[in-house]
Design a protein around this motif. Structure first.
Motif, PDB file in Angstrom:
ATOM      1  N   GLU A   1      31.659 -19.434  -1.225  1.00 15.21           N
ATOM      2  CA  GLU A   1      30.625 -19.984  -0.345  1.00 15.21           C
ATOM      3  C   GLU A   1      29.237 -19.827  -0.968  1.00 15.21           C
TER       4      GLU A   1
ATOM      5  N   ARG B   1      36.672 -13.232  -2.225  1.00 15.07           N
ATOM      6  CA  ARG B   1      36.641 -14.434  -3.060  1.00 15.07           C
ATOM      7  C   ARG B   1      36.072 -15.616  -2.272  1.00 15.07           C
ATOM      8  N   MET B   2      36.448 -15.750  -1.006  1.00 12.67           N
ATOM      9  CA  MET B   2      35.920 -16.844  -0.181  1.00 12.67           C
ATOM     10  C   MET B   2      34.405 -16.687   0.005  1.00 12.67           C
ATOM     11  N   ASP B   3      33.945 -15.466   0.187  1.00 10.99           N
ATOM     12  CA  ASP B   3      32.505 -15.225   0.301  1.00 10.99           C
ATOM     13  C   ASP B   3      31.786 -15.645  -0.978  1.00 10.99           C
TER      14      ASP B   3
ATOM     15  N   GLU C   1      38.559 -23.099  -2.270  1.00  8.84           N
ATOM     16  CA  GLU C   1      38.309 -22.531  -0.943  1.00  8.84           C
ATOM     17  C   GLU C   1      39.360 -23.004   0.056  1.00  8.84           C
ATOM     18  N   HIS C   2      39.678 -24.285   0.022  1.00  6.91           N
ATOM     19  CA  HIS C   2      40.690 -24.824   0.933  1.00  6.91           C
ATOM     20  C   HIS C   2      42.053 -24.171   0.709  1.00  6.91           C
TER      21      HIS C   2
ATOM     22  N   THR D   1      40.949 -11.661  -0.881  1.00  2.00           N
ATOM     23  CA  THR D   1      40.834 -13.084  -0.565  1.00  2.00           C
ATOM     24  C   THR D   1      39.530 -13.370   0.167  1.00  2.00           C
ATOM     25  N   ARG D   2      39.199 -12.530   1.133  1.00  2.00           N
ATOM     26  CA  ARG D   2      37.950 -12.716   1.879  1.00  2.00           C
ATOM     27  C   ARG D   2      36.738 -12.575   0.961  1.00  2.00           C
TER      28      ARG D   2
ATOM     29  N   HIS E   1      45.111 -13.243   4.648  1.00  2.00           N
ATOM     30  CA  HIS E   1      43.750 -13.086   4.137  1.00  2.00           C
ATOM     31  C   HIS E   1      43.487 -11.608   3.884  1.00  2.00           C
TER      32      HIS E   1
ATOM     33  N   LEU F   1      42.644 -21.194  -0.475  1.00  2.00           N
ATOM     34  CA  LEU F   1      42.602 -19.823   0.030  1.00  2.00           C
ATOM     35  C   LEU F   1      42.671 -19.790   1.549  1.00  2.00           C
ATOM     36  N   ARG F   2      41.994 -20.708   2.206  1.00  2.00           N
ATOM     37  CA  ARG F   2      41.972 -20.728   3.671  1.00  2.00           C
ATOM     38  C   ARG F   2      43.320 -21.148   4.252  1.00  2.00           C
TER      39      ARG F   2
END
Length: 77
Positions: A38, A33-35, A17-18, A30-31, A26, A20-21
């Motif tokens: 989480e 994947r971050m969802d 996550e870090h 990518t968004r 983004h 990707l952020r």
């Protein structure tokens, strides 16, 4: 999965996550994947809390199970 495995999984997910952020770009992918990361993290934390609660009350922590994403995502923070 024992607590060591769960914590290892949490650290792995947080690291991803870090990374990707940190990326300036983004994309929708990518968004998404971050969802997903989480949600996976929420499930891992929930499982860890279940195991610890069961141990605290002299129950078998191995009986804790991963709850569906829809369940853990609806918890109040």
């Amino acid at each position: 999965m024992d607590e060591t495995d769960i914590l290892s999984r949490i650290h792995s997910l947080v690291d991803e996550e870090h990374k990707l952020r940190e990326n300036a770009e983004h994309t929708d992918e990518t968004r998404a994947r971050m969802d997903k990361l989480e949600a996976d993290l929420d499930q891992c934390w929930d499982l860890l809390r279940q195991r610890r609660a069961k141990r605290q009350y002299d129950e078998n922590p191995d009986e804790a199970q991963v709850r569906p994403e829809s369940t853990v995502e609806s918890y109040l923070q």
